[in-house]
Design a protein around this motif. Structure first.
Motif, PDB file in Angstrom:
ATOM      1  N   SER A  12      35.267  45.173  45.223  1.00 17.83           N
ATOM      2  CA  SER A  12      35.895  44.154  44.388  1.00 17.83           C
ATOM      3  C   SER A  12      35.344  44.205  42.961  1.00 17.83           C
ATOM      4  O   SER A  12      36.095  44.070  41.983  1.00 17.83           O
ATOM      5  CB  SER A  12      35.663  42.762  44.974  1.00 17.83           C
ATOM      6  OG  SER A  12      36.299  42.624  46.230  1.00 17.83           O
ATOM      7  N   ALA A  13      34.041  44.399  42.850  1.00 20.35           N
ATOM      8  CA  ALA A  13      33.428  44.482  41.531  1.00 20.35           C
ATOM      9  C   ALA A  13      33.946  45.700  40.773  1.00 20.35           C
ATOM     10  O   ALA A  13      34.271  45.620  39.585  1.00 20.35           O
ATOM     11  CB  ALA A  13      31.909  44.550  41.663  1.00 20.35           C
ATOM     12  N   ALA A  14      34.038  46.843  41.445  1.00 21.88           N
ATOM     13  CA  ALA A  14      34.544  48.049  40.798  1.00 21.88           C
ATOM     14  C   ALA A  14      35.991  47.874  40.361  1.00 21.88           C
ATOM     15  O   ALA A  14      36.387  48.318  39.277  1.00 21.88           O
ATOM     16  CB  ALA A  14      34.421  49.246  41.745  1.00 21.88           C
ATOM     17  N   ALA A  15      36.795  47.214  41.202  1.00 20.91           N
ATOM     18  CA  ALA A  15      38.196  46.980  40.851  1.00 20.91           C
ATOM     19  C   ALA A  15      38.297  46.075  39.621  1.00 20.91           C
ATOM     20  O   ALA A  15      39.103  46.331  38.714  1.00 20.91           O
ATOM     21  CB  ALA A  15      38.933  46.361  42.032  1.00 20.91           C
ATOM     22  N   MET A  16      37.484  45.037  39.562  1.00 18.55           N
ATOM     23  CA  MET A  16      37.504  44.135  38.420  1.00 18.55           C
ATOM     24  C   MET A  16      37.050  44.849  37.157  1.00 18.55           C
ATOM     25  O   MET A  16      37.674  44.723  36.091  1.00 18.55           O
ATOM     26  CB  MET A  16      36.605  42.938  38.678  1.00 18.55           C
ATOM     27  CG  MET A  16      36.479  42.003  37.481  1.00 18.55           C
ATOM     28  SD  MET A  16      35.215  40.732  37.688  1.00 18.55           S
ATOM     29  CE  MET A  16      33.728  41.724  37.677  1.00 18.55           C
ATOM     30  N   LEU A  17      35.980  45.606  37.240  1.00 27.15           N
ATOM     31  CA  LEU A  17      35.406  46.247  36.071  1.00 27.15           C
ATOM     32  C   LEU A  17      36.235  47.413  35.558  1.00 27.15           C
ATOM     33  O   LEU A  17      36.036  47.873  34.434  1.00 27.15           O
ATOM     34  CB  LEU A  17      33.982  46.722  36.386  1.00 27.15           C
ATOM     35  CG  LEU A  17      32.981  45.613  36.703  1.00 27.15           C
ATOM     36  CD1 LEU A  17      31.644  46.204  37.128  1.00 27.15           C
ATOM     37  CD2 LEU A  17      32.801  44.690  35.499  1.00 27.15           C
ATOM     38  N   SER A  18      37.155  47.903  36.389  1.00 28.11           N
ATOM     39  CA  SER A  18      38.002  49.011  35.942  1.00 28.11           C
ATOM     40  C   SER A  18      39.322  48.528  35.362  1.00 28.11           C
ATOM     41  O   SER A  18      40.230  49.320  35.131  1.00 28.11           O
ATOM     42  CB  SER A  18      38.263  49.986  37.102  1.00 28.11           C
ATOM     43  OG  SER A  18      38.982  49.363  38.153  1.00 28.11           O
TER      44      SER A  18
END
Length: 223
Positions: A12-18
């Motif tokens: 979820s963090a990677a999806a948000m940060l990308s």
């Protein structure tokens, strides 16, 4: 009390940060300090005005930016603690990509970070990095295979390559960031997915079979 979900939270963090322009905006402010809100466009001349305002607003909603209100109408845009802590995450991701020439040998800081985040927003790839021998051969591993993160063993299970093992270390930094800022991750998962970073589906092309690749040029950002 909620049960920790390190894999799901990291994804979820990677999806948000990308999401579009996130790395560009966060890293610029991290490098050079707060910027006056009314002159933000001059700081980011490569970002269309409407996209910049949308990006700044979204990053505030997600708890990565804040505006310190002042009476002189020159309120600075600055990083929250969660935004400041992304410095270690970005450095770990960029260092891995630079060492392993991902997505290509000649890329800038923003492109390296975005391409690596795109890998880590795939839950199957993250699961393989955490426990490669727990997943039998299958199509869900194609991104990790084409990125050179795993290899196939004689026993019918995957094994981590050197690149995969080192990306696992970068993943741990991202996971620790997500654990330190659960409210930010929760906010991200409660909203509808946004657009990925600029042409990122092209940037991360090498991680997919050739049929999915694109010839669209990769954008370049200063660092």
């Amino acid at each position: 009390m909620s049960t920790p979900r390190p894999t799901a939270d990291a994804v979820s963090a990677a999806a948000m940060l990308s999401l579009r322009w996130t790395t560009r905006i966060i890293s610029e402010i991290d490098d050079n300090g707060p910027i006056p809100h009314r002159t933000a466009q001059a700081t980011f001349p490569d970002i269309p005005a409407d996209s910049l305002q949308h990006g700044l607003r979204t990053l505030r909603q997600r708890g990565l930016l804040q505006v310190r209100e002042r009476r002189d109408d020159d309120s600075p845009v600055e990083l929250t603690q969660a935004g400041q802590d992304l410095g270690d995450v970005y450095e770990a991701l960029s260092r891995w990509a630079r060492r392993h020439h991902y997505p290509t040998e000649q890329t800038d800081f923003v492109t390296r970070v975005e391409a690596t985040l795109y890998l880590l927003r795939d839950r199957h790839t993250v699961s393989l990095l955490e426990a490669p021998s727990a997943m039998p051969y299958g199509y869900r591993a194609r991104r990790a295979l084409h990125a050179g993160l795993i290899g196939t063993g004689s026993n019918g299970w995957y094994t981590l390559t050197e690149a995969g093992g080192e990306l696992g270390q970068a993943l741990a930094v991202l996971t620790n960031w997500a654990a330190a800022h659960p409210q930010v991750v929760m906010e991200a998962t409660s909203r509808r997915p946004g657009r990925p970073t600029t042409a990122l589906h092209h940037v991360a092309g090498p991680a997919l079979p050739p049929a999915h690749a694109s010839s669209t040029p990769v954008p370049r950002f200063p660092r």
